[in-house]
Design a protein around this motif. Sequence first.
Motif, mmCIF file in Angstrom:
data_model
loop_
_atom_site.group_PDB
_atom_site.id
_atom_site.type_symbol
_atom_site.label_atom_id
_atom_site.label_comp_id
_atom_site.label_asym_id
_atom_site.label_seq_id
_atom_site.Cartn_x
_atom_site.Cartn_y
_atom_site.Cartn_z
ATOM 1 N N PHE A 121 48.660 34.809 39.215
ATOM 2 C CA PHE A 121 47.319 34.538 38.705
ATOM 3 C C PHE A 121 46.534 35.837 38.573
ATOM 4 O O PHE A 121 46.561 36.682 39.462
ATOM 5 N N TYR A 122 45.824 35.978 37.447
ATOM 6 C CA TYR A 122 45.020 37.185 37.249
ATOM 7 C C TYR A 122 43.538 36.892 37.072
ATOM 8 O O TYR A 122 42.747 37.795 36.816
ATOM 9 N N LYS A 123 43.146 35.645 37.246
ATOM 10 C CA LYS A 123 41.734 35.261 37.263
ATOM 11 C C LYS A 123 41.527 34.249 38.376
ATOM 12 O O LYS A 123 42.447 33.506 38.733
ATOM 13 N N SER A 124 40.332 34.192 38.910
ATOM 14 C CA SER A 124 39.998 33.230 39.962
ATOM 15 C C SER A 124 39.370 31.988 39.339
ATOM 16 O O SER A 124 38.600 32.097 38.384
ATOM 17 N N PHE A 125 39.712 30.828 39.889
ATOM 18 C CA PHE A 125 39.167 29.564 39.388
ATOM 19 C C PHE A 125 39.492 28.452 40.372
ATOM 20 O O PHE A 125 40.342 28.611 41.256
ATOM 21 N N ASN A 126 38.833 27.321 40.216
ATOM 22 C CA ASN A 126 39.115 26.141 41.043
ATOM 23 C C ASN A 126 40.264 25.368 40.404
ATOM 24 O O ASN A 126 40.406 25.360 39.183
ATOM 25 N N THR A 127 41.062 24.698 41.248
ATOM 26 C CA THR A 127 42.210 23.950 40.736
ATOM 27 C C THR A 127 42.392 22.638 41.478
ATOM 28 O O THR A 127 41.979 22.513 42.637
ATOM 29 N N SER A 128 43.023 21.690 40.796
ATOM 30 C CA SER A 128 43.402 20.431 41.439
ATOM 31 C C SER A 128 44.924 20.381 41.623
ATOM 32 O O SER A 128 45.449 19.413 42.162
ATOM 33 N N TYR A 129 45.632 21.415 41.180
ATOM 34 C CA TYR A 129 47.091 21.466 41.286
ATOM 35 C C TYR A 129 47.534 21.957 42.665
ATOM 36 O O TYR A 129 46.788 22.639 43.363
ATOM 37 N N SER A 130 48.769 21.623 43.010
ATOM 38 C CA SER A 130 49.348 22.065 44.282
ATOM 39 C C SER A 130 50.402 23.132 44.032
ATOM 40 O O SER A 130 51.157 23.054 43.051
ATOM 41 N N TYR A 131 50.448 24.116 44.911
ATOM 42 C CA TYR A 131 51.373 25.243 44.805
ATOM 43 C C TYR A 131 51.928 25.570 46.184
ATOM 44 O O TYR A 131 51.317 25.260 47.198
ATOM 45 N N THR A 132 53.070 26.261 46.179
ATOM 46 C CA THR A 132 53.603 26.857 47.404
ATOM 47 C C THR A 132 53.244 28.335 47.339
ATOM 48 O O THR A 132 53.605 29.029 46.388
ATOM 49 N N ARG A 133 52.531 28.800 48.331
ATOM 50 C CA ARG A 133 52.081 30.200 48.345
ATOM 51 C C ARG A 133 53.255 31.120 48.675
ATOM 52 O O ARG A 133 53.945 30.932 49.664
ATOM 53 N N LEU A 134 53.471 32.138 47.827
ATOM 54 C CA LEU A 134 54.511 33.141 48.061
ATOM 55 C C LEU A 134 53.924 34.443 48.603
ATOM 56 O O LEU A 134 54.544 35.125 49.408
ATOM 57 N N GLY A 135 52.747 34.805 48.120
ATOM 58 C CA GLY A 135 52.134 36.048 48.563
ATOM 59 C C GLY A 135 50.838 36.309 47.843
ATOM 60 O O GLY A 135 50.330 35.459 47.108
ATOM 61 N N LYS A 136 50.315 37.523 48.029
ATOM 62 C CA LYS A 136 49.037 37.891 47.433
ATOM 63 C C LYS A 136 49.004 39.393 47.223
ATOM 64 O O LYS A 136 49.392 40.158 48.093
ATOM 65 N N ILE A 137 48.524 39.791 46.045
ATOM 66 C CA ILE A 137 48.312 41.210 45.758
ATOM 67 C C ILE A 137 47.136 41.679 46.596
ATOM 68 O O ILE A 137 46.074 41.057 46.609
ATOM 69 N N GLU A 138 47.334 42.779 47.316
ATOM 70 C CA GLU A 138 46.314 43.286 48.237
ATOM 71 C C GLU A 138 45.044 43.722 47.516
ATOM 72 O O GLU A 138 43.942 43.464 47.978
ATOM 73 N N ASN A 139 45.181 44.407 46.394
ATOM 74 C CA ASN A 139 44.025 44.868 45.626
ATOM 75 C C ASN A 139 44.276 44.555 44.154
ATOM 76 O O ASN A 139 44.890 45.356 43.456
ATOM 77 N N PRO A 140 43.800 43.400 43.673
ATOM 78 C CA PRO A 140 44.093 42.994 42.303
ATOM 79 C C PRO A 140 43.205 43.650 41.236
ATOM 80 O O PRO A 140 43.257 43.272 40.061
ATOM 81 N N SER A 141 42.434 44.645 41.623
ATOM 82 C CA SER A 141 41.583 45.335 40.653
ATOM 83 C C SER A 141 42.449 45.922 39.537
ATOM 84 O O SER A 141 43.393 46.650 39.800
ATOM 85 N N GLY A 142 42.143 45.567 38.306
ATOM 86 C CA GLY A 142 42.895 46.053 37.150
ATOM 87 C C GLY A 142 44.084 45.182 36.773
ATOM 88 O O GLY A 142 44.777 45.452 35.786
ATOM 89 N N LEU A 143 44.348 44.128 37.545
ATOM 90 C CA LEU A 143 45.487 43.254 37.276
ATOM 91 C C LEU A 143 45.357 42.551 35.933
ATOM 92 O O LEU A 143 46.304 42.511 35.148
ATOM 93 N N SER A 144 44.192 42.016 35.642
ATOM 94 C CA SER A 144 43.969 41.305 34.382
ATOM 95 C C SER A 144 44.229 42.214 33.182
ATOM 96 O O SER A 144 44.892 41.817 32.219
ATOM 97 N N GLN A 145 43.740 43.453 33.244
ATOM 98 C CA GLN A 145 43.950 44.402 32.145
ATOM 99 C C GLN A 145 45.427 44.776 32.027
ATOM 100 O O GLN A 145 45.947 44.914 30.917
ATOM 101 N N ALA A 146 46.100 44.940 33.139
ATOM 102 C CA ALA A 146 47.520 45.311 33.117
ATOM 103 C C ALA A 146 48.372 44.198 32.516
ATOM 104 O O ALA A 146 49.309 44.472 31.753
ATOM 105 N N LEU A 147 48.049 42.948 32.818
ATOM 106 C CA LEU A 147 48.833 41.827 32.321
ATOM 107 C C LEU A 147 48.534 41.511 30.855
ATOM 108 O O LEU A 147 49.396 41.009 30.141
ATOM 109 N N GLY A 148 47.322 41.784 30.418
ATOM 110 C CA GLY A 148 46.970 41.537 29.024
ATOM 111 C C GLY A 148 46.902 40.064 28.684
ATOM 112 O O GLY A 148 46.887 39.203 29.558
ATOM 113 N N SER A 149 46.904 39.760 27.377
ATOM 114 C CA SER A 149 46.710 38.376 26.943
ATOM 115 C C SER A 149 47.993 37.683 26.502
ATOM 116 O O SER A 149 48.003 36.479 26.333
#
Length: 159
Positions: A121-149
């Motif tokens: 995920f590269y944006k934050s939002f509310n969800t009603s879906y269920s997921y199994t958590r694998l991990g988390k990027i420590e500092n996601p600053s710039g992640l959205s730009q790196a991933l692009g559209s």
Amino acid sequence: MKLYASIIIFILPLMVSASCTSEETVLTPNTDSPSVTENSESMKDTVLITIGSNQFTATLESNAAATEFKKMLPLTINMKDLNSNEKFFDLASNLTTNAANPRTINSGDLMLWGSNTLVLFYKSFNTSYSYTRLGKIENPSGLSQALGSGNVTVTFELQ
């Protein structure tokens, strides 16, 4: 009586020191080895995520799915965009799941949807879906730009 007291006072310390064995030496803390009470955070695995020339560090969860994912690494995949907030890839094999609704997805969350869809995920939002958590990027600053559209090649490797 004074004689017995004098003998006991003199002999007692000798008996105590003589009863010490080398086994007690083993119980002495060893400052060269890691402490058993070390913070569990320092024991977690980290993954280097490379997107083009950008690199991000993620900390994996301590669960079965993350352990199974770790065994797949290194992994270079072409992730597809979905909903302009996440990249996903269908893994070749199923992972153990323990899905739960996190209510809020945060930028940098690395999750498993179903049993084989890897989601970054590269944006934050509310969800009603269920997921199994694998991990988390420590500092996601710039992640959205790196991933692009669009679709993007992403490499996951253990650090």
